[in-house]
Design an enzyme around this catalytic site. Structure first.
Site, PDB file in Angstrom:
ATOM      1  N   LYS A  52       0.671   1.430 -60.003  1.00 15.25           N
ATOM      2  CA  LYS A  52      -0.534   1.046 -60.744  1.00 15.25           C
ATOM      3  C   LYS A  52      -1.017  -0.319 -60.289  1.00 15.25           C
ATOM      4  O   LYS A  52      -2.212  -0.539 -60.079  1.00 15.25           O
ATOM      5  CB  LYS A  52      -0.256   1.015 -62.243  1.00 15.25           C
ATOM      6  N   SER A  87       6.116 -13.446 -64.112  1.00 17.44           N
ATOM      7  CA  SER A  87       5.694 -12.367 -63.209  1.00 17.44           C
ATOM      8  C   SER A  87       5.132 -12.864 -61.884  1.00 17.44           C
ATOM      9  O   SER A  87       4.123 -12.362 -61.385  1.00 17.44           O
ATOM     10  CB  SER A  87       4.659 -11.460 -63.903  1.00 17.44           C
ATOM     11  N   GLU A 117       8.273  -6.625 -67.039  1.00 12.92           N
ATOM     12  CA  GLU A 117       7.945  -5.240 -67.362  1.00 12.92           C
ATOM     13  C   GLU A 117       9.173  -4.337 -67.355  1.00 12.92           C
ATOM     14  O   GLU A 117       9.137  -3.231 -67.893  1.00 12.92           O
ATOM     15  CB  GLU A 117       6.906  -4.714 -66.377  1.00 12.92           C
TER      16      GLU A 117
END
Length: 443
Positions: free
Chosen positions: A30, A206, A325
């Site tokens: 994604k 991240s 995540e």
């Protein structure tokens, strides 16, 4: 903690009857797909996106770009899979963009809209109103954009595009989402002065996702200076330039491989993920090291990544700030381990699709677990778990975490497993196929 309670369908999570032995082909990333769509839309020539992920988040991105005038033609090659031809056009409004609850759409597209000629309105799911967007809004105003958000610093909002944007230097606090930095960098080459983005505030989460953005920009012809290449700490610069149309084949989504690798770890089985890249910026690549520490082993060959479990699961003390995540899946595995786990560096997960730390704590504890929130993560003390409903709060990673627990705990029902379609279409079918004796075995 916020969740849409309208989706109450319960999915009986299948329990594993023995060690899994399967090959699981994971759809495309994604993160790569949505970045590639933005870059292709801003390019000076048409490009191809091959084997893209087709999921709710990526369809929302494609539809949003179409609304602004970009042509995206979808074709299917029976031998090479799906391909999207992206033909840039003059960006224009008026248009309305539905972001759903997709962080990449709500953050990456306002800078694109600032380059459009006319107003672009952004709206989305109720939870999207609560997710931080101020970093992008405030930065775009500094760079010359006109945005009407009625002072909310959040959705819904309208970007009044003027066909161009001055760009230049801007300082932001991106500690709540690295997507703030990526959003400005992706459109930066099209700004008149490019963009210099300086992060001021607590540590950035991240970072691999920012590295992904930078590498994809460079592959599209942009010149980007970063801290890793001798630049100032916490400063990224992208020069104004035309972006090239590219022909990109999307890697498998390694984070979405997590539940399947977890199945090998939990059941003492083997799972192969084809086409696992030797080198990647995807945070999911960290699963090789993390799950090995928790009791398995992996081998990367030309066939892909094969992960083998022993049936024993060890607790872990891990800083997951770069790979937040992965936290829901790791927490689920940790709840089944033989010792305590401490997951650190993920306080920003309180601002994701749901408050993931509160949700994991509540749902695992209601099954008999012992999870406590810390300032920046979770402490998980394994306890015998029992059957029950695992609520997902419209969060795809909560849904797959519930499925992982169901491998070892009979009677778990996952609420609204359909929310996995956000990034992993057909997850229930893929899960059942992996557990079936007729699963494609490793060659």
């Amino acid at each position: 903690m916020t969740g849409n309670t309208a989706h109450t369908a319960l999915w009986p999570a299948p329990i594993a009857s023995g060690p899994v032995d399967a090959t699981v082909t994971v759809p495309g990333s994604k993160s790569v797909t949505n970045r590639a769509l933005v870059l292709a839309a801003l390019a000076s020539e048409p490009g191809w996106l091959r084997r893209p992920l087709r999921s709710r988040d990526t369809v929302l991105m494609a539809e949003a770009l179409r609304a602004m005038g970009v042509q995206i033609d979808e074709t299917v090659n029976p031998y090479g899979g799906e391909a999207w031809r992206v033909i840039p056009a003059g960006l224009h409004g008026p248009a309305t963009v539905d972001v759903g609850n997709a962080g990449t759409v709500m953050r990456f597209l306002p800078p694109v809209a600032a380059l459009a000629d006319g107003p672009i309105r952004f709206d989305g799911d109720p939870r999207s109103y609560e997710r931080p967007l101020h970093g992008v809004i405030d930065a775009l105003r500094v760079l010359g954009a006109r945005i009407d958000d009625e002072g909310r610093g959040a959705l819904p909002l309208t970007v009044h595009g003027g066909g161009a944007l001055d760009g230049g230097r801007v300082s932001i606090d991106a500690s709540s989402s690295s997507q703030f930095v990526s959003a400005l960098l992706l459109s930066g080459p099209r700004f008149n002065q490019g963009a210099e983005v300086r992060h001021v505030g607590p540590s950035l989460p991240s970072l691999p996702h920012i590295k992904m953005t930078v590498e994809m920009l460079r592959a599209s012809g942009a010149k980007v200076d970063t801290p890793e290449y001798g630049g100032e700490p916490n400063v990224w610069r992208v020069d104004p330039s035309a972006l090239l149309g590219s022909d990109l084949t999307v890697e498998p989504d390694l984070s979405n491989a997590q539940p399947f690798l977890a199945a090998a770890l939990i059941t003492g089985g083997r799972v192969t993920i084809p086409d696992w890249p030797e080198r990647t910026t995807q945070p999911g690549d960290a699963l090789r090291e993390l799950f090995t520490r928790m009791g398995g082993s992996c081998e990367l060959t030309e066939k892909g990544l094969t992960f083998t479990g022993t049936g024993r699961i060890h607790g872990i003390d891990a800083d997951l700030s770069d790979v937040g995540e992965l936290t829901p899946g790791i927490a689920a595995v940790a709840a089944l381990a033989d010792s305590e786990s401490v997951l650190r560096g993920v306080g920003h997960l309180r601002l994701h699709e749901t408050d993931r730390l509160a949700a994991l704590t509540k749902e695992i504890n209601e099954l008999g677990g012992d999870v406590t929130e810390t300032e920046d993560g979770l402490r998980i003390r394994p306890r015998p778990l029992r059957s029950g409903v695992f609520h997902t709060y419209d969060d795809h990673r909560l849904a797959t975490a519930g499925a992982v627990l169901g491998l070892a705990v009979d009677g778990i029902e996952v609420e609204n497993v359909a929310t996995t379609a956000k990034t992993l279409p057909d997850f229930p079918e893929m899960w059942s196929a992996m557990l079936s004796p007729l699963s494609p075995a490793r060659a």
